[in-house]
Scaffold this active site. Structure first.
Site, PDB file in Angstrom:
ATOM      1  N   ARG A   1     -10.016 -12.661   7.977  1.00 39.99           N
ATOM      2  CA  ARG A   1     -10.219 -13.163   9.243  1.00 39.99           C
ATOM      3  C   ARG A   1     -11.345 -13.139   9.771  1.00 39.99           C
ATOM      4  O   ARG A   1     -12.081 -13.975  10.435  1.00 39.99           O
ATOM      5  CB  ARG A   1      -9.053 -12.451  10.216  1.00 39.99           C
ATOM      6  CG  ARG A   1      -9.104 -12.957  11.506  1.00 39.99           C
ATOM      7  CD  ARG A   1      -8.168 -12.431  12.597  1.00 39.99           C
ATOM      8  NE  ARG A   1      -8.321 -10.971  12.896  1.00 39.99           N
ATOM      9  CZ  ARG A   1      -9.251 -10.454  13.936  1.00 39.99           C
ATOM     10  NH1 ARG A   1     -10.256 -11.598  14.494  1.00 39.99           N
ATOM     11  NH2 ARG A   1      -9.359  -9.319  14.119  1.00 39.99           N
TER      12      ARG A   1
ATOM     13  N   TYR B   1       0.288   7.392  -6.686  1.00 40.95           N
ATOM     14  CA  TYR B   1      -1.279   7.187  -6.620  1.00 40.95           C
ATOM     15  C   TYR B   1      -1.890   6.206  -7.461  1.00 40.95           C
ATOM     16  O   TYR B   1      -2.571   5.129  -7.173  1.00 40.95           O
ATOM     17  CB  TYR B   1      -1.838   8.544  -6.664  1.00 40.95           C
ATOM     18  CG  TYR B   1      -3.342   8.665  -6.306  1.00 40.95           C
ATOM     19  CD1 TYR B   1      -3.935   8.462  -5.139  1.00 40.95           C
ATOM     20  CD2 TYR B   1      -4.140   8.831  -7.234  1.00 40.95           C
ATOM     21  CE1 TYR B   1      -5.038   8.386  -4.559  1.00 40.95           C
ATOM     22  CE2 TYR B   1      -5.634   8.867  -6.772  1.00 40.95           C
ATOM     23  CZ  TYR B   1      -6.042   8.858  -5.653  1.00 40.95           C
ATOM     24  OH  TYR B   1      -7.300   8.994  -5.364  1.00 40.95           O
TER      25      TYR B   1
ATOM     26  N   LYS C   1      -3.198   2.528  -6.702  1.00 42.72           N
ATOM     27  CA  LYS C   1      -4.807   2.208  -6.723  1.00 42.72           C
ATOM     28  C   LYS C   1      -4.911   1.230  -7.707  1.00 42.72           C
ATOM     29  O   LYS C   1      -5.908   0.189  -7.359  1.00 42.72           O
ATOM     30  CB  LYS C   1      -5.376   3.280  -7.207  1.00 42.72           C
ATOM     31  CG  LYS C   1      -5.523   4.538  -6.109  1.00 42.72           C
ATOM     32  CD  LYS C   1      -6.324   4.168  -4.968  1.00 42.72           C
ATOM     33  CE  LYS C   1      -6.660   5.146  -4.037  1.00 42.72           C
ATOM     34  NZ  LYS C   1      -7.426   4.862  -3.128  1.00 42.72           N
TER      35      LYS C   1
HETATM   36  N1  LIG Z   1     -12.595  12.645  -3.402  1.00 45.79           N
HETATM   37  C1  LIG Z   1     -12.333  12.197  -4.663  1.00 45.79           C
HETATM   38  O1  LIG Z   1     -12.630  12.962  -5.575  1.00 45.79           O
HETATM   39  C2  LIG Z   1     -11.953  11.004  -4.747  1.00 45.79           C
HETATM   40  C3  LIG Z   1     -11.673  10.405  -6.052  1.00 45.79           C
HETATM   41  C4  LIG Z   1     -11.363   8.915  -6.336  1.00 45.79           C
HETATM   42  C5  LIG Z   1     -10.854   8.381  -5.204  1.00 45.79           C
HETATM   43  N2  LIG Z   1     -10.867   8.817  -4.098  1.00 45.79           N
HETATM   44  C6  LIG Z   1     -10.547   7.875  -2.880  1.00 45.79           C
HETATM   45  O2  LIG Z   1     -11.429   8.205  -1.776  1.00 45.79           O
HETATM   46  C7  LIG Z   1     -10.737   8.029  -0.556  1.00 45.79           C
HETATM   47  C8  LIG Z   1     -11.034   9.223   0.178  1.00 45.79           C
HETATM   48  O3  LIG Z   1     -10.523  10.355  -0.394  1.00 45.79           O
HETATM   49  P1  LIG Z   1     -10.880  11.963   0.178  1.00 45.79           P
HETATM   50  O4  LIG Z   1     -10.954  12.810  -0.859  1.00 45.79           O
HETATM   51  O5  LIG Z   1     -11.628  11.790   1.345  1.00 45.79           O
HETATM   52  O6  LIG Z   1      -9.405  11.997   0.522  1.00 45.79           O
HETATM   53  P2  LIG Z   1      -8.748  12.643   2.086  1.00 45.79           P
HETATM   54  O7  LIG Z   1      -7.400  13.315   1.767  1.00 45.79           O
HETATM   55  O8  LIG Z   1      -9.707  13.981   2.434  1.00 45.79           O
HETATM   56  O9  LIG Z   1      -8.956  11.543   2.736  1.00 45.79           O
HETATM   57  C9  LIG Z   1      -8.198  10.401   3.105  1.00 45.79           C
HETATM   58  C10 LIG Z   1      -8.157  10.017   4.691  1.00 45.79           C
HETATM   59  O10 LIG Z   1      -7.096   9.041   4.716  1.00 45.79           O
HETATM   60  C11 LIG Z   1      -6.154   9.399   5.771  1.00 45.79           C
HETATM   61  N3  LIG Z   1      -5.179   8.579   5.747  1.00 45.79           N
HETATM   62  C12 LIG Z   1      -4.030   8.777   4.752  1.00 45.79           C
HETATM   63  N4  LIG Z   1      -3.096   7.786   5.078  1.00 45.79           N
HETATM   64  C13 LIG Z   1      -3.580   7.061   6.089  1.00 45.79           C
HETATM   65  C14 LIG Z   1      -2.658   6.109   6.766  1.00 45.79           C
HETATM   66  N5  LIG Z   1      -1.547   5.764   6.246  1.00 45.79           N
HETATM   67  N6  LIG Z   1      -3.414   5.325   7.888  1.00 45.79           N
HETATM   68  C15 LIG Z   1      -4.747   5.888   8.236  1.00 45.79           C
HETATM   69  N7  LIG Z   1      -5.272   6.834   7.518  1.00 45.79           N
HETATM   70  C16 LIG Z   1      -4.696   7.552   6.530  1.00 45.79           C
HETATM   71  C17 LIG Z   1      -6.147  10.701   5.832  1.00 45.79           C
HETATM   72  O11 LIG Z   1      -5.813  11.139   7.000  1.00 45.79           O
HETATM   73  C18 LIG Z   1      -7.620  11.337   5.560  1.00 45.79           C
HETATM   74  O12 LIG Z   1      -8.386  11.403   6.579  1.00 45.79           O
HETATM   75  C19 LIG Z   1      -9.133   7.812  -0.855  1.00 45.79           C
HETATM   76  O13 LIG Z   1      -8.756   6.486  -0.751  1.00 45.79           O
HETATM   77  C20 LIG Z   1      -9.177   8.234  -2.368  1.00 45.79           C
HETATM   78  O14 LIG Z   1      -8.200   7.968  -2.978  1.00 45.79           O
HETATM   79  C21 LIG Z   1     -11.186  10.364  -3.680  1.00 45.79           C
END
Ligand SMILES: NC(=O)c1ccc[n+]([C@@H]2O[C@H](COP(=O)([O-])OP(=O)(O)OC[C@H]3O[C@@H](n4cnc5c(N)ncnc54)[C@H](O)[C@@H]3O)[C@@H](O)[C@H]2O)c1
Length: 326
Positions: A106, A145, A149
């Site tokens: 959008r 997960y 993804k």
């Molecule tokens: N940290 C890593 O090593 C890593 C590796 C691969 C991918 N990722 C991806 O990076 C992103 C962030 O990861 P992270 O390590 O910061 O995880 P995290 O759990 O610290 O952060 C995720 C955030 O998303 C919020 N959240 C979850 N469900 C939600 C919803 N339905 N609506 C709104 N907010 C929501 C949580 O409250 C949290 O603040 C994720 O998508 C994760 O899959 C992280």
């Protein structure tokens, strides 16, 4: 005019660092989070910034805001969090992506997806290049997960093909640093907390399985470079640190950096736990001129200092028990 940037999952580990970085880059930042795993303390230092705004919202529901760019990070990332309510995990990833892609369509906004090395599952190709399709156990406990993804990546590519959306997909490998949740069960936070408390360090399996760990500052640098790269960056891009280490090596390094007396305690390997993970970052080097620069020793020292501070603050201690939000 300042760029107005939406960060979903902005109160989480990576999201909070990304918000801080974008504010430094003179952007206006809208942090959207439902605080499922995000912590208010992660974004507290940003709350006084006039260019920073927080909205409590669940991305499985549509969002109507006006922004120029979207980083879609909302999704619990650690197995103990995402396996607690696997259906909600899939909904967050897939419905969240659909809602954010709809918003980007959008607004004609560029959108970046935080995908993951978990799309490679338990890989039989090492290191993993972006063209490797991965092996994921569709019925296993990690599938909510991993498969969600994978589905979000498909959605991103279909939105590009069908609606010419300007999309970016980062495949993030294990990242660590300050603002990690102390009880997220991920190996770096668990080992450091156990070492600081002098408790036994829990190593799953033989401890010979490997991971590569990227310090958060490097990862955020990669994410912003990917977002700002020219429009012809097609396909997913691995972001991670190719330096590989075994779980035993990591545990020993943390014991030495913390000066802990903890010993290693071995437990059975969880189901579908990958044996090896190391990114091939040739694409990121070539397209983004990016590679990690923070050494494991340096990154771990900064992370240990963060957890040490957190654990020694009695006001924080009782907030550290992670409870399922209602
Ligand atoms: N940290 C890593 O090593 C890593 C590796 C691969 C991918 N990722 C991806 O990076 C992103 C962030 O990861 P992270 O390590 O910061 O995880 P995290 O759990 O610290 O952060 C995720 C955030 O998303 C919020 N959240 C979850 N469900 C939600 C919803 N339905 N609506 C709104 N907010 C929501 C949580 O409250 C949290 O603040 C994720 O998508 C994760 O899959 C992280």
């Amino acid at each position: 005019m300042k760029r107005r940037v939406l960060v979903t999952g902005g109160a989480g580990f990576l999201g909070s660092h990304l918000c801080a970085r974008l504010l430094k880059q003179e952007c206006e930042v809208l942090c959207v989070d439902n605080f499922f795993t995000g912590m208010r303390r992660n974004i507290e230092p940003l709350l006084g910034e006039p260019a920073f705004e927080v909205m409590r919202h669940d991305v499985t529901f549509p969002l109507y805001v006006e922004v120029d760019e979207i980083y879609n990070l909302a999704c619990p990332a650690s197995p103990i969090h995402y396996q607690r309510d696997p259906i909600q995990t899939t909904k967050t990833s897939v419905l969240g992506a659909i809602n954010m892609l709809g918003l980007a369509k959008r607004l004609h906004a560029r959108i970046l997806q935080a995908s993951t090395s978990e799309v490679y599952g338990d890989p039989d190709v090492h290191p993993q290049t972006e063209d490797y399709c991965g092996i994921v156990n569709i019925a296993g406990p990690r599938a909510c997960y991993d498969e969600a993804k994978r589905c979000t990546e498909t959605l991103f590519y279909d939105y590009r093909r069908q609606h010419r959306l300007d999309i970016r997909v980062a495949r993030i490998f294990n990242t660590y640093g300050p603002n990690m949740h102390p009880q997220d069960g991920r190996v770096v936070s668990s080992f450091i907390v156990q070492a600081l408390r002098g408790e036994p360090i829990t190593v799953f399996g033989t401890g010979m399985q490997t991971r590569s760990f990227c310090y958060v500052d490097d990862l955020i640098d990669g994410l912003t470079r990917l977002m700002n790269a020219p429009a012809d960056v097609e396909g997913s891009v691995n972001l991670g640190n190719p330096t590989e280490m075994t779980m035993c090596e990591l545990a020993e390094l943390i014991i030495s950096l913390t000066g802990s007396r903890s010993r290693l305690e071995f437990r059975p390997l969880p189901q579908d736990d990958p044996r090896q993970r190391r990114p091939d970052i040739s694409r990121a080097r070539e397209l983004l001129h990016w590679a990690p620069v923070v050494s494991v020793n340096e990154g771990l020292s900064r992370t240990i200092a963060y957890f040490d501070n957190l654990l020694s603050d009695p006001r924080e201690a009782d907030k550290l028990v992670w409870k399922m939000p209602q």
